[in-house]
Design an enzyme around this catalytic site. Structure first.
Site, mmCIF file in Angstrom:
data_model
loop_
_atom_site.group_PDB
_atom_site.id
_atom_site.type_symbol
_atom_site.label_atom_id
_atom_site.label_comp_id
_atom_site.label_asym_id
_atom_site.label_seq_id
_atom_site.Cartn_x
_atom_site.Cartn_y
_atom_site.Cartn_z
ATOM 1 N N GLU A 1 0.836 -1.206 0.000
ATOM 2 C CA GLU A 1 0.000 0.000 0.000
ATOM 3 C C GLU A 1 0.870 1.255 0.000
ATOM 4 O O GLU A 1 0.559 2.243 -0.665
ATOM 5 C CB GLU A 1 -0.934 -0.014 1.217
ATOM 6 C CG GLU A 1 -1.994 1.044 1.186
ATOM 7 C CD GLU A 1 -3.019 0.842 0.093
ATOM 8 O OE1 GLU A 1 -3.193 1.776 -0.720
ATOM 9 O OE2 GLU A 1 -3.652 -0.222 0.033
ATOM 10 N N GLU B 1 1.593 6.525 -6.920
ATOM 11 C CA GLU B 1 0.490 7.432 -7.256
ATOM 12 C C GLU B 1 0.926 8.889 -7.124
ATOM 13 O O GLU B 1 0.644 9.714 -7.996
ATOM 14 C CB GLU B 1 -0.707 7.183 -6.330
ATOM 15 C CG GLU B 1 -1.504 5.958 -6.684
ATOM 16 C CD GLU B 1 -2.689 5.751 -5.753
ATOM 17 O OE1 GLU B 1 -2.847 6.498 -4.768
ATOM 18 O OE2 GLU B 1 -3.474 4.833 -6.025
#
Length: 173
Positions: A75, A82
């Protein structure tokens, strides 16, 4: 220990200490800004909260730690990719979209593998019996996991604004 290892930099931390500080800052940034990471942390907390009923071996606890750590790490890598893509491609970019999709897919795969480990380890009728017996002896005991789960869900679902890295922080490195 050689004196060279104990040398402090002008900031008061050794290079190794600064590296740990940067890592902690990155982890805290993800916790503050990433809902999915907070969900994974709540899930990991409850895995270990309920684990005493299962009499896991050290090896099984090691597998649980690896599974939880893998999901949380994936994550964090997803978040880094991102944010990098958002910084490099402010508008729509098919390349950035593909990078983000692949990173999200990696997190999904890690989460599914961890869920599989959870099902294999936690689906144990004897442990369910031990939990029922414990609840019979201590009727108030379900309050702890229920309250921490409710608080965890509220915390995990709270929205935080993404904070862009300050220019000073990026220059420190």
């Amino acid at each position: 220990m050689p004196a060279m290892c104990l040398k402090m930099s002008k900031y008061g931390f050794s290079a190794l200490g600064r590296g740990f500080l940067y890592a902690l800052r990155g982890f805290c940034h993800c916790v503050k800004t990433q809902r999915n990471l907070r969900i994974h942390l709540v899930a990991a907390f409850h895995v270990f909260l309920l684990s005493p009923f299962y009499h896991f071996t050290k090896g099984e606890y090691g597998v649980l730690c690896l599974a939880c750590g893998l999901v949380i790490s994936a994550e964090m890598v997803n978040t880094a990719l991102e944010e990098f893509c958002d910084g490099q491609y402010p508008g729509y970019s098919p390349v950035a979209k593909r990078v983000k999709d692949v990173a999200a897919g990696a997190v999904l795969l890690c989460a599914l593998a961890a869920a599989g480990v959870g099902v294999i380890f936690f689906w144990d009728m004897e442990a369910f019996g031990r939990m029922a017996q414990f609840i019979t002896l201590y009727p108030w005991s379900p309050v702890i996991p229920v309250a921490t789960l409710a608080a965890g869900i509220i915390w995990a679902m709270s929205t935080k604004k993404k904070e862009p890295m300050k220019e000073k922080e990026s220059k420190e490195r």
